[in-house]
Design a protein around this motif. Sequence first.
Motif, PDB file in Angstrom:
ATOM      1  N   ALA A 209       0.826  -1.211   0.000  1.00  0.00           N
ATOM      2  CA  ALA A 209       0.000   0.000   0.000  1.00  0.00           C
ATOM      3  C   ALA A 209       0.861   1.262   0.000  1.00  0.00           C
ATOM      4  N   ASN A 210       2.036   1.213   0.652  1.00  0.00           N
ATOM      5  CA  ASN A 210       2.920   2.374   0.687  1.00  0.00           C
ATOM      6  C   ASN A 210       3.806   2.472  -0.548  1.00  0.00           C
ATOM      7  N   VAL A 211       4.061   1.353  -1.196  1.00  0.00           N
ATOM      8  CA  VAL A 211       4.900   1.339  -2.395  1.00  0.00           C
ATOM      9  C   VAL A 211       4.081   1.692  -3.642  1.00  0.00           C
ATOM     10  N   LEU A 212       2.822   1.313  -3.673  1.00  0.00           N
ATOM     11  CA  LEU A 212       1.978   1.542  -4.848  1.00  0.00           C
ATOM     12  C   LEU A 212       1.981   2.997  -5.319  1.00  0.00           C
ATOM     13  N   PRO A 213       1.833   3.991  -4.434  1.00  0.00           N
ATOM     14  CA  PRO A 213       1.856   5.375  -4.926  1.00  0.00           C
ATOM     15  C   PRO A 213       3.210   5.768  -5.524  1.00  0.00           C
ATOM     16  N   ILE A 214       4.290   5.210  -5.022  1.00  0.00           N
ATOM     17  CA  ILE A 214       5.619   5.484  -5.581  1.00  0.00           C
ATOM     18  C   ILE A 214       5.696   4.920  -6.991  1.00  0.00           C
ATOM     19  N   ILE A 215       5.228   3.684  -7.152  1.00  0.00           N
ATOM     20  CA  ILE A 215       5.230   3.039  -8.465  1.00  0.00           C
ATOM     21  C   ILE A 215       4.346   3.832  -9.421  1.00  0.00           C
ATOM     22  N   GLN A 216       3.186   4.254  -8.950  1.00  0.00           N
ATOM     23  CA  GLN A 216       2.283   5.014  -9.815  1.00  0.00           C
ATOM     24  C   GLN A 216       2.904   6.343 -10.236  1.00  0.00           C
ATOM     25  N   THR A 217       3.628   6.984  -9.344  1.00  0.00           N
ATOM     26  CA  THR A 217       4.250   8.272  -9.655  1.00  0.00           C
ATOM     27  C   THR A 217       5.442   8.119 -10.592  1.00  0.00           C
ATOM     28  N   HIS A 218       6.277   7.118 -10.344  1.00  0.00           N
ATOM     29  CA  HIS A 218       7.555   7.041 -11.040  1.00  0.00           C
ATOM     30  C   HIS A 218       7.622   6.003 -12.160  1.00  0.00           C
ATOM     31  N   CYS A 219       6.664   5.101 -12.234  1.00  0.00           N
ATOM     32  CA  CYS A 219       6.737   4.021 -13.220  1.00  0.00           C
ATOM     33  C   CYS A 219       5.555   3.998 -14.187  1.00  0.00           C
ATOM     34  N   HIS A 220       4.469   4.611 -13.794  1.00  0.00           N
ATOM     35  CA  HIS A 220       3.211   4.487 -14.524  1.00  0.00           C
ATOM     36  C   HIS A 220       3.233   5.137 -15.897  1.00  0.00           C
ATOM     37  N   ASN A 221       4.087   6.141 -16.112  1.00  0.00           N
ATOM     38  CA  ASN A 221       4.151   6.772 -17.440  1.00  0.00           C
ATOM     39  C   ASN A 221       4.551   5.764 -18.508  1.00  0.00           C
ATOM     40  N   CYS A 222       5.313   4.761 -18.119  1.00  0.00           N
ATOM     41  CA  CYS A 222       5.767   3.735 -19.068  1.00  0.00           C
ATOM     42  C   CYS A 222       5.059   2.398 -18.862  1.00  0.00           C
ATOM     43  N   HIS A 223       4.886   2.005 -17.604  1.00  0.00           N
ATOM     44  CA  HIS A 223       4.365   0.674 -17.292  1.00  0.00           C
ATOM     45  C   HIS A 223       2.875   0.730 -16.955  1.00  0.00           C
ATOM     46  N   ALA A 224       2.071   0.984 -18.005  1.00  0.00           N
ATOM     47  CA  ALA A 224       0.618   1.094 -17.866  1.00  0.00           C
ATOM     48  C   ALA A 224      -0.051   0.475 -19.089  1.00  0.00           C
ATOM     49  N   GLN A 225      -1.335   0.222 -18.978  1.00  0.00           N
ATOM     50  CA  GLN A 225      -2.109  -0.272 -20.130  1.00  0.00           C
ATOM     51  C   GLN A 225      -2.010   0.704 -21.281  1.00  0.00           C
ATOM     52  N   ALA A 226      -2.064   2.002 -20.944  1.00  0.00           N
ATOM     53  CA  ALA A 226      -1.968   3.059 -21.956  1.00  0.00           C
ATOM     54  C   ALA A 226      -0.862   4.020 -21.517  1.00  0.00           C
ATOM     55  N   PRO A 227       0.399   3.632 -21.697  1.00  0.00           N
ATOM     56  CA  PRO A 227       1.492   4.490 -21.244  1.00  0.00           C
ATOM     57  C   PRO A 227       1.539   5.795 -22.021  1.00  0.00           C
ATOM     58  N   THR A 228       2.070   6.828 -21.382  1.00  0.00           N
ATOM     59  CA  THR A 228       2.158   8.131 -22.037  1.00  0.00           C
ATOM     60  C   THR A 228       3.514   8.354 -22.708  1.00  0.00           C
ATOM     61  N   MET A 229       4.523   7.554 -22.357  1.00  0.00           N
ATOM     62  CA  MET A 229       5.857   7.768 -22.916  1.00  0.00           C
ATOM     63  C   MET A 229       6.229   6.784 -24.025  1.00  0.00           C
ATOM     64  N   PHE A 230       5.476   5.700 -24.149  1.00  0.00           N
ATOM     65  CA  PHE A 230       5.730   4.681 -25.166  1.00  0.00           C
ATOM     66  C   PHE A 230       4.402   4.219 -25.731  1.00  0.00           C
ATOM     67  N   PRO A 231       4.429   3.607 -26.921  1.00  0.00           N
ATOM     68  CA  PRO A 231       3.175   3.064 -27.457  1.00  0.00           C
ATOM     69  C   PRO A 231       2.647   1.902 -26.621  1.00  0.00           C
ATOM     70  N   THR A 232       3.567   1.084 -26.078  1.00  0.00           N
ATOM     71  CA  THR A 232       3.174  -0.026 -25.206  1.00  0.00           C
ATOM     72  C   THR A 232       4.154  -0.095 -24.044  1.00  0.00           C
ATOM     73  N   ALA A 233       3.751  -0.752 -22.987  1.00  0.00           N
ATOM     74  CA  ALA A 233       4.598  -0.878 -21.802  1.00  0.00           C
ATOM     75  C   ALA A 233       5.856  -1.683 -22.119  1.00  0.00           C
ATOM     76  N   PRO A 234       7.042  -1.173 -21.770  1.00  0.00           N
ATOM     77  CA  PRO A 234       8.274  -1.916 -21.997  1.00  0.00           C
ATOM     78  C   PRO A 234       8.225  -3.296 -21.331  1.00  0.00           C
TER      79      PRO A 234
END
Length: 81
Positions: A5-30
């Motif tokens: 629960a404490n790590v999830l917000p860190i991951i969402q802040t620092h990793c989610h731009n790339c590692h998401a269903q619809a990433p904002t920095m890449f066409p697909t998640a690396p």
Amino acid sequence: EATTANVLPIIQTHCHNCHAQAPTMFPTAPAGLIFESAEQIEAQRMKIYQQVSVLRIMPPGNLTGISEGERELIGRWALQP
């Protein structure tokens, strides 16, 4: 406290731009790795630890400004039984 629960917000802040269903920095998640839920990050606990806390190569170039404290928390979370 090193809980998912404490790590999830860190991951969402620092990793989610790339590692998401619809990433904002890449066409697909690396590597096809998506970190949108607690279950998804727990399944990749050791990979996240290796990339963030040991090798320190994620996030790339530290573009998102992850702090030493956040890296340390991810390390404690990943290594707990």
